[in-house]
Motif scaffolding. Structure first.
Motif, PDB file in Angstrom:
ATOM      1  N   SER A 143      50.097  31.874  37.959  1.00 39.08           N
ATOM      2  CA  SER A 143      49.161  32.708  37.104  1.00 39.08           C
ATOM      3  C   SER A 143      47.689  33.083  38.357  1.00 39.08           C
ATOM      4  O   SER A 143      47.593  31.839  38.779  1.00 39.08           O
ATOM      5  CB  SER A 143      48.317  33.087  35.690  1.00 39.08           C
ATOM      6  N   GLN A 144      47.331  34.184  38.926  1.00 36.70           N
ATOM      7  CA  GLN A 144      46.453  34.093  40.081  1.00 36.70           C
ATOM      8  C   GLN A 144      44.694  34.814  39.876  1.00 36.70           C
ATOM      9  O   GLN A 144      45.200  35.907  40.127  1.00 36.70           O
ATOM     10  CB  GLN A 144      46.870  35.131  41.595  1.00 36.70           C
ATOM     11  N   THR A 166      47.870  31.814  47.664  1.00 37.77           N
ATOM     12  CA  THR A 166      46.139  32.286  47.510  1.00 37.77           C
ATOM     13  C   THR A 166      46.138  33.215  48.639  1.00 37.77           C
ATOM     14  O   THR A 166      47.089  33.740  49.837  1.00 37.77           O
ATOM     15  CB  THR A 166      45.661  31.112  48.583  1.00 37.77           C
ATOM     16  N   GLU A 167      45.826  34.671  48.111  1.00 33.87           N
ATOM     17  CA  GLU A 167      45.900  35.629  48.778  1.00 33.87           C
ATOM     18  C   GLU A 167      45.174  36.609  48.659  1.00 33.87           C
ATOM     19  O   GLU A 167      44.640  37.089  47.908  1.00 33.87           O
ATOM     20  CB  GLU A 167      47.435  36.728  48.680  1.00 33.87           C
ATOM     21  N   TRP A 168      44.620  37.618  49.724  1.00 39.17           N
ATOM     22  CA  TRP A 168      43.593  38.105  49.957  1.00 39.17           C
ATOM     23  C   TRP A 168      43.988  40.051  49.588  1.00 39.17           C
ATOM     24  O   TRP A 168      44.805  40.498  50.416  1.00 39.17           O
ATOM     25  CB  TRP A 168      43.336  38.522  51.765  1.00 39.17           C
ATOM     26  N   ARG A 169      44.300  40.106  48.383  1.00 37.96           N
ATOM     27  CA  ARG A 169      45.223  41.316  48.270  1.00 37.96           C
ATOM     28  C   ARG A 169      44.761  43.040  48.274  1.00 37.96           C
ATOM     29  O   ARG A 169      43.619  43.255  47.988  1.00 37.96           O
ATOM     30  CB  ARG A 169      45.608  40.679  46.154  1.00 37.96           C
ATOM     31  N   THR A 170      45.764  43.471  48.881  1.00 39.16           N
ATOM     32  CA  THR A 170      45.466  45.129  48.801  1.00 39.16           C
ATOM     33  C   THR A 170      46.510  45.789  47.655  1.00 39.16           C
ATOM     34  O   THR A 170      45.803  47.157  47.692  1.00 39.16           O
ATOM     35  CB  THR A 170      45.955  45.142  50.446  1.00 39.16           C
ATOM     36  N   GLU A 171      47.502  45.345  46.905  1.00 45.17           N
ATOM     37  CA  GLU A 171      47.942  45.617  46.521  1.00 45.17           C
ATOM     38  C   GLU A 171      48.484  45.076  44.784  1.00 45.17           C
ATOM     39  O   GLU A 171      47.812  43.907  45.111  1.00 45.17           O
ATOM     40  CB  GLU A 171      49.036  46.389  47.039  1.00 45.17           C
ATOM     41  N   GLY A 172      48.031  45.365  43.797  1.00 48.20           N
ATOM     42  CA  GLY A 172      48.881  44.545  42.789  1.00 48.20           C
ATOM     43  C   GLY A 172      50.642  43.947  42.620  1.00 48.20           C
ATOM     44  O   GLY A 172      51.296  44.735  43.194  1.00 48.20           O
ATOM     45  N   TYR A 193      42.658  36.044  45.510  1.00 44.37           N
ATOM     46  CA  TYR A 193      43.313  35.299  43.953  1.00 44.37           C
ATOM     47  C   TYR A 193      44.438  34.598  44.286  1.00 44.37           C
ATOM     48  O   TYR A 193      44.732  33.901  45.746  1.00 44.37           O
ATOM     49  CB  TYR A 193      44.292  37.181  43.512  1.00 44.37           C
ATOM     50  N   VAL A 194      44.075  33.309  44.162  1.00 43.67           N
ATOM     51  CA  VAL A 194      44.590  31.821  43.894  1.00 43.67           C
ATOM     52  C   VAL A 194      45.182  31.891  42.801  1.00 43.67           C
ATOM     53  O   VAL A 194      44.605  31.736  41.627  1.00 43.67           O
ATOM     54  CB  VAL A 194      43.497  30.886  44.661  1.00 43.67           C
ATOM     55  N   THR A 195      45.709  30.881  42.817  1.00 43.12           N
ATOM     56  CA  THR A 195      46.384  29.357  41.470  1.00 43.12           C
ATOM     57  C   THR A 195      45.718  28.760  41.115  1.00 43.12           C
ATOM     58  O   THR A 195      44.533  28.634  42.165  1.00 43.12           O
ATOM     59  CB  THR A 195      47.681  29.350  41.253  1.00 43.12           C
ATOM     60  N   ALA A 196      45.199  28.418  39.812  1.00 41.20           N
ATOM     61  CA  ALA A 196      44.485  27.436  39.793  1.00 41.20           C
ATOM     62  C   ALA A 196      45.137  26.145  40.771  1.00 41.20           C
ATOM     63  O   ALA A 196      44.317  25.039  41.142  1.00 41.20           O
ATOM     64  CB  ALA A 196      44.607  26.794  38.227  1.00 41.20           C
ATOM     65  N   ARG A 197      46.005  26.127  40.544  1.00 41.00           N
ATOM     66  CA  ARG A 197      46.925  24.607  41.415  1.00 41.00           C
ATOM     67  C   ARG A 197      46.084  24.572  43.202  1.00 41.00           C
ATOM     68  O   ARG A 197      45.774  23.587  43.431  1.00 41.00           O
ATOM     69  CB  ARG A 197      48.479  24.527  41.363  1.00 41.00           C
ATOM     70  N   GLU A 198      46.444  25.674  43.778  1.00 37.02           N
ATOM     71  CA  GLU A 198      46.537  26.113  44.911  1.00 37.02           C
ATOM     72  C   GLU A 198      45.320  25.899  45.631  1.00 37.02           C
ATOM     73  O   GLU A 198      44.246  25.409  46.469  1.00 37.02           O
ATOM     74  CB  GLU A 198      47.090  27.657  45.400  1.00 37.02           C
ATOM     75  N   MET A 233      39.559  27.977  35.956  1.00 40.91           N
ATOM     76  CA  MET A 233      39.904  29.236  36.234  1.00 40.91           C
ATOM     77  C   MET A 233      38.850  30.362  34.452  1.00 40.91           C
ATOM     78  O   MET A 233      40.115  29.894  33.782  1.00 40.91           O
ATOM     79  CB  MET A 233      41.198  30.130  36.616  1.00 40.91           C
ATOM     80  N   THR A 234      37.848  31.678  34.887  1.00 39.28           N
ATOM     81  CA  THR A 234      38.383  32.407  33.436  1.00 39.28           C
ATOM     82  C   THR A 234      37.894  33.996  34.380  1.00 39.28           C
ATOM     83  O   THR A 234      37.902  34.229  35.850  1.00 39.28           O
ATOM     84  CB  THR A 234      37.038  31.876  32.978  1.00 39.28           C
ATOM     85  N   ASN A 235      38.662  34.668  33.612  1.00 34.28           N
ATOM     86  CA  ASN A 235      38.598  36.704  34.745  1.00 34.28           C
ATOM     87  C   ASN A 235      37.851  37.418  33.957  1.00 34.28           C
ATOM     88  O   ASN A 235      37.881  38.616  33.453  1.00 34.28           O
ATOM     89  CB  ASN A 235      40.362  37.439  33.751  1.00 34.28           C
ATOM     90  N   SER A 236      36.238  37.258  33.571  1.00 35.65           N
ATOM     91  CA  SER A 236      35.553  37.699  32.690  1.00 35.65           C
ATOM     92  C   SER A 236      34.642  38.385  33.344  1.00 35.65           C
ATOM     93  O   SER A 236      33.652  36.845  34.269  1.00 35.65           O
ATOM     94  CB  SER A 236      34.940  37.598  31.359  1.00 35.65           C
ATOM     95  N   LEU A 237      33.963  39.500  33.701  1.00 34.30           N
ATOM     96  CA  LEU A 237      32.466  39.552  34.207  1.00 34.30           C
ATOM     97  C   LEU A 237      31.519  40.200  33.031  1.00 34.30           C
ATOM     98  O   LEU A 237      30.626  40.707  33.616  1.00 34.30           O
ATOM     99  CB  LEU A 237      32.687  41.015  35.358  1.00 34.30           C
ATOM    100  N   TRP A 238      32.142  40.340  31.979  1.00 32.58           N
ATOM    101  CA  TRP A 238      30.515  40.680  31.520  1.00 32.58           C
ATOM    102  C   TRP A 238      30.104  39.909  31.460  1.00 32.58           C
ATOM    103  O   TRP A 238      28.755  40.704  30.425  1.00 32.58           O
ATOM    104  CB  TRP A 238      32.139  40.508  29.614  1.00 32.58           C
TER     105      TRP A 238
END
Length: 322
Positions: free
Chosen positions: A42-43, A156-162, A192-197, A289-294
């Motif tokens: 998961s990234q 580890t990527e600067w993503r331009t698409e999903g 976007y990065v995995t926890a390991r990387e 890692m968490t994914n909330s901006l709330w």
């Protein structure tokens, strides 16, 4: 804490003595049906944690001699702005968040305070522009060539698409999840990065550029990146930084780093709750890692800084027990 901040996803990765000694994954990539379960692939969007990649690209450019020094004036590169307002502001002021400048578009800059006298928000896009003008390469090109390829990083990527492995942002638990997809040049909020990387990124800094017995980048470069580079003109209670990394300093009363963490610890934190803490005393790296901006910025009654400090203190306690 994942539940408190309305995150759907969370992860922890701990490295010690160059080995992963603990991993933990929880939740799903978003709250809706069909969401992918969080795992080691998961990234997460690491948000401001990305600035350390911009900082390392700048350090490489300085080491290579393409940028003259940390104290080179930014006016040498930003000719489209009022040079009188830029004044004697240097790259050092950029990486330590003490420029006193506010950039408004591609041509307008306003001075808010004298350089080196107060602390401000990050400006990685300005530094990235300087790097590109100096080297002819983007931050992403430099870091991919000099770090990702030698270390074998593929997540580890600067993503331009999903894609399937990207973890969505949660702006509100009742709203639709989103992905932030922007430029692939290396300074936007789409790393976007995995926890390991991310842990391996911190570990490369801990080992001062060495990886599996090979010196990937010069030791001196990392010594600069992770040492205090903040100008002495900054009041002593304000944060001390290396190249965007927060550095533990017991004189500082305004820091994101937990006070129990030892001198020499350095850390970076992003808006979604992702962080990387490097603790040389323990030869350890701890990523969460968490994914909330709330709750970011104090929304919904949450103290963002107190949380990361509490987490850091817990890290120190656990590593001492270990």
């Amino acid at each position: 804490m994942k539940d408190r901040i309305a995150a759907s996803a969370a992860a922890v990765c701990v490295m010690k003595d160059n080995e992963i000694i603990h991993e933990w994954y929880s939740g799903n990539h978003h709250f809706h049906n069909g969401a992918r379960k969080v795992d080691e692939f998961s990234q997460f969007n690491v948000y401001s944690t990305r600035v350390t990649y911009v900082g390392l690209a700048a350090a490489i450019a300085i080491y290579d001699g393409v940028i003259k020094s940390l104290d080179e004036p930014i006016s040498n590169y930003l000719k489209n702005y009022d040079l009188n307002i830029l004044g004697i502001t240097t790259i050092r002021h950029l990486v330590t968040r003490t420029t006193g400048l506010q950039f408004q578009g591609n041509e307008v800059v306003v001075r808010k305070f004298a350089e080196g006298t107060s602390f401000e928000g990050k400006k990685p896009e300005v530094l990235a522009e300087i790097i590109k003008k100096a080297t002819g390469k983007t931050v992403a090109e430099i870091i991919t060539e000099r770090v990702f390829k030698p270390l074998g990083f593929t997540q580890t990527e600067w993503r331009t698409e999903g894609k399937e492995t990207l973890v969505c942002d949660i702006n509100d638990p009742n709203s639709y999840p989103v992905l932030r997809l922007e430029s692939n040049e290396g300074s936007d909020r789409n790393l976007y990065v995995t926890a390991r990387e991310l842990a391996l990124w911190g570990n490369l800094h801990l080992n001062k550029g060495a990886f599996k017995g090979e010196q990937i980048l010069p030791k001196e470069l990392f010594e600069n990146v992770t040492s205090i580079m903040t100008p002495n003109t900054l009041p002593v209670h304000l944060p001390r930084l290396g190249y965007f990394w927060w550095i533990q300093d017991k004189n500082v009363t305004n820091s994101e780093i937990g006070p129990d963490l030892p001198e020499g610890t350095y850390q970076i934190l992003g808006a979604s709750g992702c962080s990387c803490t490097v603790i040389p005393k323990h030869k350890a790296v701890v990523v969460r890692m968490t994914n909330s901006l709330w709750t970011f910025g104090g929304k919904n009654g949450f103290d963002y800084i107190a949380d990361i400090q509490k987490f850091g203190n817990l890290v120190e306690q656990v590593l001492n027990e270990y």
